[in-house]
Write a protein that holds these residues in place. Structure first.
Motif, PDB file in Angstrom:
ATOM      1  N   GLY A   1      -0.495  16.469  -4.667  1.00 17.50           N
ATOM      2  CA  GLY A   1      -1.930  17.364  -5.023  1.00 17.50           C
ATOM      3  C   GLY A   1      -3.123  16.301  -5.718  1.00 17.50           C
ATOM      4  O   GLY A   1      -3.404  15.316  -5.100  1.00 17.50           O
ATOM      5  N   SER A   2      -3.533  16.548  -6.891  1.00 23.82           N
ATOM      6  CA  SER A   2      -4.482  15.817  -7.323  1.00 23.82           C
ATOM      7  C   SER A   2      -4.245  15.040  -8.373  1.00 23.82           C
ATOM      8  O   SER A   2      -5.215  14.420  -9.190  1.00 23.82           O
ATOM      9  N   ASP A   3      -3.138  14.818  -8.859  1.00 28.19           N
ATOM     10  CA  ASP A   3      -2.422  14.060  -9.947  1.00 28.19           C
ATOM     11  C   ASP A   3      -2.712  12.489  -9.455  1.00 28.19           C
ATOM     12  O   ASP A   3      -2.136  11.955  -8.668  1.00 28.19           O
ATOM     13  N   PRO A   4      -3.629  11.862 -10.096  1.00 26.31           N
ATOM     14  CA  PRO A   4      -3.948  10.451  -9.866  1.00 26.31           C
ATOM     15  C   PRO A   4      -2.736   9.415  -9.966  1.00 26.31           C
ATOM     16  O   PRO A   4      -2.508   8.626  -9.081  1.00 26.31           O
ATOM     17  N   THR A   5      -1.977   9.857 -11.168  1.00 26.06           N
ATOM     18  CA  THR A   5      -0.560   9.119 -11.105  1.00 26.06           C
ATOM     19  C   THR A   5       0.150   9.037  -9.817  1.00 26.06           C
ATOM     20  O   THR A   5       0.757   8.107  -9.492  1.00 26.06           O
ATOM     21  N   THR A   6       0.470  10.272  -9.458  1.00 24.02           N
ATOM     22  CA  THR A   6       1.510  10.594  -8.392  1.00 24.02           C
ATOM     23  C   THR A   6       0.722   9.869  -7.054  1.00 24.02           C
ATOM     24  O   THR A   6       1.251   9.242  -6.197  1.00 24.02           O
ATOM     25  N   GLN A   7      -0.413  10.222  -7.003  1.00 25.27           N
ATOM     26  CA  GLN A   7      -1.324   9.506  -5.640  1.00 25.27           C
ATOM     27  C   GLN A   7      -1.108   8.036  -5.717  1.00 25.27           C
ATOM     28  O   GLN A   7      -0.935   7.672  -4.621  1.00 25.27           O
ATOM     29  N   ALA A   8      -1.183   7.348  -6.771  1.00 24.44           N
ATOM     30  CA  ALA A   8      -1.221   5.968  -7.031  1.00 24.44           C
ATOM     31  C   ALA A   8       0.194   5.432  -6.559  1.00 24.44           C
ATOM     32  O   ALA A   8       0.677   4.561  -6.147  1.00 24.44           O
ATOM     33  N   GLN A   9       1.199   6.306  -6.987  1.00 24.42           N
ATOM     34  CA  GLN A   9       2.559   6.091  -6.560  1.00 24.42           C
ATOM     35  C   GLN A   9       2.899   6.089  -5.138  1.00 24.42           C
ATOM     36  O   GLN A   9       3.361   5.220  -4.552  1.00 24.42           O
ATOM     37  N   VAL A  10       2.186   7.253  -4.449  1.00 21.79           N
ATOM     38  CA  VAL A  10       2.410   7.455  -3.076  1.00 21.79           C
ATOM     39  C   VAL A  10       1.914   6.119  -2.171  1.00 21.79           C
ATOM     40  O   VAL A  10       2.395   5.761  -1.409  1.00 21.79           O
ATOM     41  N   ARG A  11       0.580   5.824  -2.846  1.00 18.24           N
ATOM     42  CA  ARG A  11      -0.147   4.694  -2.099  1.00 18.24           C
ATOM     43  C   ARG A  11       0.514   3.382  -2.367  1.00 18.24           C
ATOM     44  O   ARG A  11       0.783   2.730  -1.263  1.00 18.24           O
ATOM     45  N   GLN A  12       1.380   3.119  -3.571  1.00 23.28           N
ATOM     46  CA  GLN A  12       1.876   1.923  -3.587  1.00 23.28           C
ATOM     47  C   GLN A  12       3.329   1.946  -2.742  1.00 23.28           C
ATOM     48  O   GLN A  12       3.795   1.062  -1.912  1.00 23.28           O
ATOM     49  N   TYR A  13       3.877   3.323  -2.759  1.00 24.41           N
ATOM     50  CA  TYR A  13       5.110   3.326  -1.578  1.00 24.41           C
ATOM     51  C   TYR A  13       4.706   2.794  -0.318  1.00 24.41           C
ATOM     52  O   TYR A  13       5.513   2.180   0.509  1.00 24.41           O
ATOM     53  N   LEU A  14       3.551   3.504   0.389  1.00 31.05           N
ATOM     54  CA  LEU A  14       3.132   3.272   1.573  1.00 31.05           C
ATOM     55  C   LEU A  14       2.693   1.762   1.770  1.00 31.05           C
ATOM     56  O   LEU A  14       2.952   1.158   2.877  1.00 31.05           O
ATOM     57  N   GLU A  15       1.966   1.069   0.824  1.00 31.82           N
ATOM     58  CA  GLU A  15       1.901  -0.287   1.133  1.00 31.82           C
ATOM     59  C   GLU A  15       3.183  -1.191   0.868  1.00 31.82           C
ATOM     60  O   GLU A  15       3.172  -1.960   1.852  1.00 31.82           O
ATOM     61  N   LEU A  16       4.160  -0.662   0.023  1.00 28.24           N
ATOM     62  CA  LEU A  16       5.366  -1.537   0.117  1.00 28.24           C
ATOM     63  C   LEU A  16       6.175  -1.273   1.429  1.00 28.24           C
ATOM     64  O   LEU A  16       6.902  -2.152   1.979  1.00 28.24           O
TER      65      LEU A  16
ATOM     66  N   MET B   1      18.086 -14.268  -2.932  1.00 27.09           N
ATOM     67  CA  MET B   1      18.308 -12.813  -3.446  1.00 27.09           C
ATOM     68  C   MET B   1      19.120 -12.086  -2.092  1.00 27.09           C
ATOM     69  O   MET B   1      18.629 -12.291  -0.823  1.00 27.09           O
ATOM     70  N   ILE B   2      20.017 -11.366  -2.519  1.00 28.35           N
ATOM     71  CA  ILE B   2      20.806 -10.675  -1.223  1.00 28.35           C
ATOM     72  C   ILE B   2      20.308  -9.152  -1.574  1.00 28.35           C
ATOM     73  O   ILE B   2      20.792  -8.753  -2.600  1.00 28.35           O
ATOM     74  N   VAL B   3      19.997  -8.523  -0.607  1.00 30.59           N
ATOM     75  CA  VAL B   3      19.745  -7.076  -0.698  1.00 30.59           C
ATOM     76  C   VAL B   3      20.650  -6.457   0.269  1.00 30.59           C
ATOM     77  O   VAL B   3      20.762  -6.602   1.510  1.00 30.59           O
ATOM     78  N   VAL B   4      21.358  -5.366  -0.261  1.00 23.23           N
ATOM     79  CA  VAL B   4      22.457  -4.575   0.504  1.00 23.23           C
ATOM     80  C   VAL B   4      21.747  -3.451   0.832  1.00 23.23           C
ATOM     81  O   VAL B   4      21.473  -2.788   0.162  1.00 23.23           O
ATOM     82  N   GLY B   5      21.344  -3.053   1.985  1.00 22.94           N
ATOM     83  CA  GLY B   5      21.068  -2.025   2.524  1.00 22.94           C
ATOM     84  C   GLY B   5      19.795  -2.289   3.132  1.00 22.94           C
ATOM     85  O   GLY B   5      18.718  -2.675   2.315  1.00 22.94           O
ATOM     86  N   ALA B   6      19.315  -2.124   4.362  1.00 15.72           N
ATOM     87  CA  ALA B   6      17.890  -2.291   4.786  1.00 15.72           C
ATOM     88  C   ALA B   6      17.226  -1.086   5.226  1.00 15.72           C
ATOM     89  O   ALA B   6      16.598  -1.044   6.129  1.00 15.72           O
ATOM     90  N   GLY B   7      17.247  -0.092   4.292  1.00 17.70           N
ATOM     91  CA  GLY B   7      16.423   0.921   4.424  1.00 17.70           C
ATOM     92  C   GLY B   7      15.010   0.738   3.628  1.00 17.70           C
ATOM     93  O   GLY B   7      14.776  -0.272   3.516  1.00 17.70           O
ATOM     94  N   GLY B   8      14.307   1.928   3.436  1.00 16.84           N
ATOM     95  CA  GLY B   8      13.146   1.732   3.037  1.00 16.84           C
ATOM     96  C   GLY B   8      13.044   1.053   1.577  1.00 16.84           C
ATOM     97  O   GLY B   8      12.289   0.063   1.179  1.00 16.84           O
ATOM     98  N   ALA B   9      14.036   1.362   0.802  1.00 15.87           N
ATOM     99  CA  ALA B   9      13.934   0.797  -0.626  1.00 15.87           C
ATOM    100  C   ALA B   9      14.365  -0.709  -0.579  1.00 15.87           C
ATOM    101  O   ALA B   9      13.945  -1.468  -1.272  1.00 15.87           O
ATOM    102  N   GLY B  10      15.311  -0.930   0.270  1.00 23.07           N
ATOM    103  CA  GLY B  10      16.034  -2.419   0.438  1.00 23.07           C
ATOM    104  C   GLY B  10      14.768  -3.073   0.996  1.00 23.07           C
ATOM    105  O   GLY B  10      14.576  -4.371   0.584  1.00 23.07           O
ATOM    106  N   LEU B  11      14.230  -2.856   2.220  1.00 24.97           N
ATOM    107  CA  LEU B  11      13.315  -3.753   2.795  1.00 24.97           C
ATOM    108  C   LEU B  11      12.090  -3.848   1.934  1.00 24.97           C
ATOM    109  O   LEU B  11      11.289  -4.910   1.848  1.00 24.97           O
ATOM    110  N   SER B  12      11.646  -2.760   0.934  1.00 27.74           N
ATOM    111  CA  SER B  12      10.486  -2.858   0.136  1.00 27.74           C
ATOM    112  C   SER B  12      10.825  -4.025  -0.980  1.00 27.74           C
ATOM    113  O   SER B  12      10.044  -4.899  -1.192  1.00 27.74           O
TER     114      SER B  12
END
Length: 78
Positions: free
Chosen positions: A50-65, A1-12
């Motif tokens: 804030g306190s939205d569980p879905t958004t908090q889960a997405q933020v945690r996933q972003y940080l993990e990736l 697989m070739i990933v073009v761009g080694a920023g946050g999204a590309g490296l994730s």
């Protein structure tokens, strides 16, 4: 697989693909990895998390990736 761009999204994407057994090549036009993410100063925009569980889960996933991507990058640079 070739990933073009080694920023946050590309490296994730590269880290996820490598974890799933793909052979990955990440390329970046800048002299160092990071893309425009390297200009962010380490700030992640998460307005309204804030306190939205879905958004908090997405933020945690972003940080993990992001952490996985950093570890992958360190392996290639070592």
């Amino acid at each position: 697989m070739i990933v073009v761009g080694a920023g946050g999204a590309g490296l994730s994407a590269a880290a996820t693909a490598a974890e799933n057994g793909a052979s990955v090549l990440a390329i970046e036009k800048q002299g160092i990895p990071g893309g425009t993410t390297s200009l962010s100063g380490g700030v992640m925009q998460a307005a309204g998390a804030g306190s939205d569980p879905t958004t908090q889960a997405q933020v945690r996933q972003y940080l993990e990736l992001s952490t996985k991507a950093a570890k992958l990058l360190n392996r290639f640079l070592a």
